[in-house]
Design a protein around this motif. Structure first.
Motif, PDB file in Angstrom:
ATOM      1  N   GLY A   1       0.776  -1.238   0.000  1.00  0.00           N
ATOM      2  CA  GLY A   1       0.000   0.000   0.000  1.00  0.00           C
ATOM      3  C   GLY A   1       0.805   1.284   0.000  1.00  0.00           C
ATOM      4  N   VAL A   2       2.121   1.202  -0.059  1.00  0.00           N
ATOM      5  CA  VAL A   2       2.930   2.433  -0.160  1.00  0.00           C
ATOM      6  C   VAL A   2       2.772   2.969  -1.589  1.00  0.00           C
ATOM      7  CG1 VAL A   2       5.238   3.436   0.050  1.00  0.00           C
ATOM      8  CG2 VAL A   2       4.578   1.556   1.558  1.00  0.00           C
ATOM      9  N   PRO A   3       2.462   4.269  -1.742  1.00  0.00           N
ATOM     10  CA  PRO A   3       2.227   4.801  -3.094  1.00  0.00           C
ATOM     11  C   PRO A   3       3.506   4.901  -3.947  1.00  0.00           C
ATOM     12  CG  PRO A   3       1.204   6.197  -1.418  1.00  0.00           C
ATOM     13  CD  PRO A   3       2.154   5.291  -0.712  1.00  0.00           C
ATOM     14  N   VAL A   4       4.011   3.751  -4.385  1.00  0.00           N
ATOM     15  CA  VAL A   4       5.192   3.705  -5.260  1.00  0.00           C
ATOM     16  C   VAL A   4       4.703   3.529  -6.690  1.00  0.00           C
ATOM     17  CG1 VAL A   4       7.287   2.422  -5.874  1.00  0.00           C
ATOM     18  CG2 VAL A   4       6.675   2.707  -3.464  1.00  0.00           C
ATOM     19  N   LYS A   5       5.180   4.415  -7.578  1.00  0.00           N
ATOM     20  CA  LYS A   5       4.741   4.341  -8.973  1.00  0.00           C
ATOM     21  C   LYS A   5       5.652   3.397  -9.769  1.00  0.00           C
ATOM     22  CE  LYS A   5       4.304   7.502 -12.790  1.00  0.00           C
ATOM     23  NZ  LYS A   5       5.094   8.678 -13.107  1.00  0.00           N
ATOM     24  N   THR A   6       6.913   3.790  -9.925  1.00  0.00           N
ATOM     25  CA  THR A   6       7.839   2.983 -10.730  1.00  0.00           C
ATOM     26  C   THR A   6       9.045   2.570  -9.898  1.00  0.00           C
ATOM     27  OG1 THR A   6       7.150   4.195 -12.707  1.00  0.00           O
ATOM     28  CG2 THR A   6       9.207   2.965 -12.873  1.00  0.00           C
ATOM     29  N   LEU A   7       9.455   1.312 -10.076  1.00  0.00           N
ATOM     30  CA  LEU A   7      10.661   0.799  -9.422  1.00  0.00           C
ATOM     31  C   LEU A   7      11.763   0.780 -10.473  1.00  0.00           C
ATOM     32  CD1 LEU A   7       8.319  -1.765  -8.088  1.00  0.00           C
ATOM     33  CD2 LEU A   7       9.895  -0.799  -6.433  1.00  0.00           C
ATOM     34  N   ILE A   8      12.759   1.637 -10.289  1.00  0.00           N
ATOM     35  CA  ILE A   8      13.819   1.781 -11.298  1.00  0.00           C
ATOM     36  C   ILE A   8      15.000   0.903 -10.873  1.00  0.00           C
ATOM     37  CG2 ILE A   8      15.338   3.411 -12.486  1.00  0.00           C
ATOM     38  CD1 ILE A   8      13.143   5.591 -11.563  1.00  0.00           C
ATOM     39  N   CYS A   9      15.218  -0.146 -11.660  1.00  0.00           N
ATOM     40  CA  CYS A   9      16.222  -1.163 -11.348  1.00  0.00           C
ATOM     41  C   CYS A   9      17.535  -0.757 -12.025  1.00  0.00           C
ATOM     42  CB  CYS A   9      15.710  -2.498 -11.885  1.00  0.00           C
ATOM     43  SG  CYS A   9      16.835  -3.860 -11.689  1.00  0.00           S
ATOM     44  N   ALA A  10      18.531  -0.378 -11.217  1.00  0.00           N
ATOM     45  CA  ALA A  10      19.792   0.148 -11.753  1.00  0.00           C
ATOM     46  C   ALA A  10      20.867  -0.932 -11.779  1.00  0.00           C
ATOM     47  CB  ALA A  10      20.250   1.326 -10.903  1.00  0.00           C
ATOM     48  N   SER A  11      21.419  -1.190 -12.958  1.00  0.00           N
ATOM     49  CA  SER A  11      22.487  -2.188 -13.116  1.00  0.00           C
ATOM     50  C   SER A  11      23.802  -1.509 -13.495  1.00  0.00           C
ATOM     51  CB  SER A  11      22.138  -3.174 -14.236  1.00  0.00           C
ATOM     52  OG  SER A  11      20.946  -3.871 -13.941  1.00  0.00           O
TER      53      SER A  11
ATOM     54  N   ALA B   1       5.216  -4.675 -15.110  1.00  0.00           N
ATOM     55  CA  ALA B   1       5.230  -3.330 -15.707  1.00  0.00           C
ATOM     56  C   ALA B   1       5.620  -2.230 -14.711  1.00  0.00           C
ATOM     57  CB  ALA B   1       3.868  -3.029 -16.321  1.00  0.00           C
ATOM     58  N   ASP B   2       5.591  -2.546 -13.416  1.00  0.00           N
ATOM     59  CA  ASP B   2       5.992  -1.555 -12.399  1.00  0.00           C
ATOM     60  C   ASP B   2       7.494  -1.290 -12.433  1.00  0.00           C
ATOM     61  OD1 ASP B   2       3.427  -1.418 -11.410  1.00  0.00           O
ATOM     62  OD2 ASP B   2       3.728  -3.019  -9.947  1.00  0.00           O
ATOM     63  N   PHE B   3       8.266  -2.163 -13.099  1.00  0.00           N
ATOM     64  CA  PHE B   3       9.728  -2.042 -13.110  1.00  0.00           C
ATOM     65  C   PHE B   3      10.220  -1.372 -14.385  1.00  0.00           C
ATOM     66  CE2 PHE B   3       8.909  -5.414 -10.126  1.00  0.00           C
ATOM     67  CZ  PHE B   3       9.880  -5.251  -9.152  1.00  0.00           C
ATOM     68  N   ALA B   4      11.211  -0.501 -14.227  1.00  0.00           N
ATOM     69  CA  ALA B   4      11.938   0.056 -15.369  1.00  0.00           C
ATOM     70  C   ALA B   4      13.410  -0.254 -15.137  1.00  0.00           C
ATOM     71  CB  ALA B   4      11.730   1.563 -15.451  1.00  0.00           C
ATOM     72  N   GLY B   5      14.104  -0.650 -16.195  1.00  0.00           N
ATOM     73  CA  GLY B   5      15.527  -0.981 -16.044  1.00  0.00           C
ATOM     74  C   GLY B   5      16.410   0.117 -16.616  1.00  0.00           C
ATOM     75  N   GLY B   6      17.600   0.224 -16.066  1.00  0.00           N
ATOM     76  CA  GLY B   6      18.600   1.141 -16.611  1.00  0.00           C
ATOM     77  C   GLY B   6      19.971   0.639 -16.206  1.00  0.00           C
ATOM     78  N   PHE B   7      21.020   1.101 -16.899  1.00  0.00           N
ATOM     79  CA  PHE B   7      22.367   0.705 -16.478  1.00  0.00           C
ATOM     80  C   PHE B   7      23.324   1.880 -16.656  1.00  0.00           C
ATOM     81  CE2 PHE B   7      22.326  -0.173 -21.013  1.00  0.00           C
ATOM     82  CZ  PHE B   7      23.608   0.157 -21.451  1.00  0.00           C
ATOM     83  N   ALA B   8      24.397   1.867 -15.883  1.00  0.00           N
ATOM     84  CA  ALA B   8      25.433   2.896 -15.993  1.00  0.00           C
ATOM     85  C   ALA B   8      26.782   2.192 -16.023  1.00  0.00           C
ATOM     86  CB  ALA B   8      25.363   3.858 -14.819  1.00  0.00           C
ATOM     87  N   LEU B   9      27.567   2.479 -17.035  1.00  0.00           N
ATOM     88  CA  LEU B   9      28.900   1.889 -17.140  1.00  0.00           C
ATOM     89  C   LEU B   9      29.863   2.650 -16.223  1.00  0.00           C
ATOM     90  CD1 LEU B   9      28.994   1.321 -21.019  1.00  0.00           C
ATOM     91  CD2 LEU B   9      28.233  -0.246 -19.235  1.00  0.00           C
ATOM     92  N   GLU B  10      31.062   2.100 -16.052  1.00  0.00           N
ATOM     93  CA  GLU B  10      32.045   2.633 -15.097  1.00  0.00           C
ATOM     94  C   GLU B  10      32.278   4.140 -15.241  1.00  0.00           C
ATOM     95  OE1 GLU B  10      34.492   0.286 -12.631  1.00  0.00           O
ATOM     96  OE2 GLU B  10      32.338   0.561 -12.596  1.00  0.00           O
ATOM     97  N   GLU B  11      32.486   4.580 -16.471  1.00  0.00           N
ATOM     98  CA  GLU B  11      32.826   5.994 -16.701  1.00  0.00           C
ATOM     99  C   GLU B  11      31.687   6.919 -16.249  1.00  0.00           C
ATOM    100  OE1 GLU B  11      34.222   8.434 -20.567  1.00  0.00           O
ATOM    101  OE2 GLU B  11      34.907   6.338 -20.463  1.00  0.00           O
ATOM    102  N   GLU B  12      30.466   6.512 -16.562  1.00  0.00           N
ATOM    103  CA  GLU B  12      29.297   7.323 -16.196  1.00  0.00           C
ATOM    104  C   GLU B  12      29.098   7.340 -14.675  1.00  0.00           C
ATOM    105  OE1 GLU B  12      24.659   7.953 -17.538  1.00  0.00           O
ATOM    106  OE2 GLU B  12      25.661   6.085 -18.088  1.00  0.00           O
ATOM    107  N   ASN B  13      29.373   6.216 -14.048  1.00  0.00           N
ATOM    108  CA  ASN B  13      29.287   6.106 -12.594  1.00  0.00           C
ATOM    109  C   ASN B  13      30.255   7.109 -11.950  1.00  0.00           C
ATOM    110  OD1 ASN B  13      29.006   5.271  -9.934  1.00  0.00           O
ATOM    111  ND2 ASN B  13      29.831   3.227 -10.258  1.00  0.00           N
ATOM    112  N   ARG B  14      31.508   7.073 -12.413  1.00  0.00           N
ATOM    113  CA  ARG B  14      32.525   7.999 -11.861  1.00  0.00           C
ATOM    114  C   ARG B  14      32.111   9.449 -12.059  1.00  0.00           C
ATOM    115  NH1 ARG B  14      36.322   4.167 -13.783  1.00  0.00           N
ATOM    116  NH2 ARG B  14      36.453   5.223 -15.796  1.00  0.00           N
ATOM    117  N   ALA B  15      31.644   9.750 -13.277  1.00  0.00           N
ATOM    118  CA  ALA B  15      31.264  11.132 -13.609  1.00  0.00           C
ATOM    119  C   ALA B  15      30.101  11.605 -12.737  1.00  0.00           C
ATOM    120  CB  ALA B  15      30.890  11.227 -15.089  1.00  0.00           C
ATOM    121  N   THR B  16      29.171  10.707 -12.441  1.00  0.00           N
ATOM    122  CA  THR B  16      28.001  11.062 -11.623  1.00  0.00           C
ATOM    123  C   THR B  16      28.417  11.360 -10.178  1.00  0.00           C
ATOM    124  OG1 THR B  16      26.604   9.688 -13.031  1.00  0.00           O
ATOM    125  CG2 THR B  16      25.706  10.275 -10.889  1.00  0.00           C
ATOM    126  N   ILE B  17      29.305  10.513  -9.629  1.00  0.00           N
ATOM    127  CA  ILE B  17      29.794  10.728  -8.260  1.00  0.00           C
ATOM    128  C   ILE B  17      30.476  12.097  -8.166  1.00  0.00           C
ATOM    129  CG2 ILE B  17      31.473   9.942  -6.514  1.00  0.00           C
ATOM    130  CD1 ILE B  17      30.954   7.040  -7.605  1.00  0.00           C
TER     131      ILE B  17
END
Length: 494
Positions: free
Chosen positions: A282-292, A368-384
């Motif tokens: 019952g928690v109002p969660v819309k989308t679960l974004i699964c990060a790989s 359908a509640d799940f959306a997937g995405g991924f970030a490679l090493e370089e993008e991970n470093r840049a985001t941090i």
């Protein structure tokens, strides 16, 4: 009303919560699932006035129905105490428009503490309830964090032994030091020559070996698990998603009933599955974004409906996500079949024999509640680096993957729903990679010089968990091949 548990593969049903926690894995190799997911019986408004411990009781009482109120409250009180460096237990920090749910304030500075602080208490209570006379042997494979958190939880707990296998070159130096310096006469650790999937497969094989279980029984031992395959690990993880929503409501960041998205850096699928359970409650969660990370087996699955582990295994700076067999996904698969255990078992058999399986269109729709995405090493470093440079907020490499994936998701979908990002480890757990990300160069100093350097740059105090291992003696130095794990267990048990 008592909630019973059944195996995702159909071999067991009508199992109580305490029995499911003791067993860890069902006898047919399946995972225990509640026969239904209960709804919260308190409103979000009521929950918003509660402490973490009170919220934990309200969530866990619905799943662990054969525990008395006194038993459950005692487990919760002993778990969520001064081991955590903040009274809130799981505080939220707002940075760059997202809410970071900090799950690393426990004694081993990773999110595994959230469940592994309580599992030993749930298990010893379950052993008493079920008149278990055997010594319980906790057998666990770790990609870095579960091992230490489980050992810290079970160290010197009466009636238990704990054995942890980890991939020799697949964890950070801090993670390794935390494990090999662990105190406790009942703690055992072995580095295997292989990756996490090899360790996890080896542990599952041991659990599936009936003759071995019978032999241990004659010696007065029985196996159980502290991995996220144990329902006693999954249920406490649901709590912090319920708490996060209630907390945002209490601080006025959310209106009652307003939707949120949740982004989780994902390896074994347990942490994001807990968020899915919170949504079902019952928690109002819309989308679960699964990060790989680079090992994007889950991203590919959510895109195509085919789960395929036949691919190169890549070692990254987010090692807890370096996983190609996401064990907990089996629970979602089971739900998506409409709880058809035979179909679920057939798909898992395909995975073990061919290394892949494909779900039906109808099953895919149920996810359908799940959306997937991924970030490679370089993008991970840049985001941090970008997050730290702009806001002064510092995150670890796993949370970096989640933050990068969330940004991409928001840009590609235009979905501006308020979002909670599960922040799964302290930056100090992966200090070398974090420092290299923010300074943009390779670091040549030793581990503890880097930790001191990071403290100077970030102004964030070094956690006690890191200070403790600075001078702690190494107590465990066993190594073995993946096919020697059973022999190693016997050696540890003498």
């Amino acid at each position: 009303m008592e909630l019973s548990y059944q195996s995702t593969r159909g071999g067991e049903a009508g199992v109580t919560a305490s029995q499911a926690i003791l067993k860890g894995l069902a006898a047919d190799g399946g995972l225990f699932m509640p026969c239904f997911i209960p709804k919260l019986d308190k409103t979000m408004k009521e929950l918003s006035l509660m402490t973490y411990q009170e919220t934990a009781y309200e969530v866990m009482k619905l799943f662990l129905t054969d525990y008395t109120e006194a038993e459950l409250k005692s487990c919760i009180e002993r778990a969520y105490d001064s081991k955590f460096d903040t009274q809130e237990i799981a505080p939220l920090s707002k940075a760059d428009g997202a809410y970071y749910l900090e799950l690393y304030h426990g004694s081993t500075i990773a999110f595994k503490d959230m469940a592994l602080s309580i599992l030993p208490h749930l298990m010893t209570t379950a052993a008493k309830k079920n008149q278990v006379k055997n010594k319980i042997v906790i057998l666990t494979a770790t990609s870095g964090d579960t091992g230490k958190a489980a050992m810290a939880g079970f160290a010197d707990v009466e009636g238990t032994e704990i054995i942890v296998f980890y991939p020799r070159d697949g964890v950070s130096r801090v993670q390794e030091l935390q494990m090999v310096t662990q105190k406790g006469d009942n703690t055992h650790v072995a580095a295997i020559h292989g990756n996490f999937d090899d360790a996890q497969t080896g542990v599952k094989k041991i659990f599936g070996d009936k003759e071995f279980a019978d032999f241990l029984e004659t010696k007065g031992y029985q196996l159980s698990s502290a991995n996220s395959i144990n329902i006693g690990r999954l249920v406490p993880q649901i709590v912090y998603y319920v708490y996060a929503y209630a907390k945002l409501l209490s601080t006025g960041e959310l209106a009652d009933g307003e939707w949120i998205n949740v982004t989780v850096p994902t390896g074994n699928f347990g942490n994001i599955l807990a968020a899915y359970f919170a949504k079902q409650m019952g928690v109002p969660v819309k989308t679960l974004i699964c990060a790989s990370n680079d090992n994007k087996v889950l991203f590919d699955f959510f895109q195509s409906g085919t789960y395929d582990r036949n691919r190169e295994f890549i070692l990254t700076s987010s090692p807890s996500m370096d996983i190609l067999i996401s064990s907990n996904l089996e629970r979602l698969i089971y739900l998506s079949t409409g709880c058809d255990a035979a179909l679920s078992a057939a798909l898992m058999k395909e995975l073990s024999e061919k290394g892949s399986y494909t779900v039906t269109g109808e099953m895919k729709e149920k996810m359908a509640d799940f959306a997937g995405g991924f970030a490679l090493e370089e993008e991970n470093r840049a985001t941090i680096k970008d997050l730290f440079d702009r806001t002064g907020y510092l995150i670890d490499t796993h949370t970096g993957v989640a933050a990068a994936v969330y940004r991409n998701y928001r840009q590609s979908t235009g979905d501006n729903t308020k979002t909670v990002i599960a922040s799964t480890a302290s930056p100090y757990k992966f200090s070398r990679n974090v420092l290299e990300a923010i300074e943009g160069k390779q670091e040549t100093e030793d581990e503890f010089q880097i930790i001191d350097h990071l403290a100077g740059v970030s102004g964030i105090p070094i956690p006690l968990a890191v200070e403790e291992i600075r001078t702690a003696p190494v107590r465990h130095n066993t190594e073995c091949d993946a096919d020697q794990m059973k022999e190693t267990v016997l050696r540890f048990l003498g």
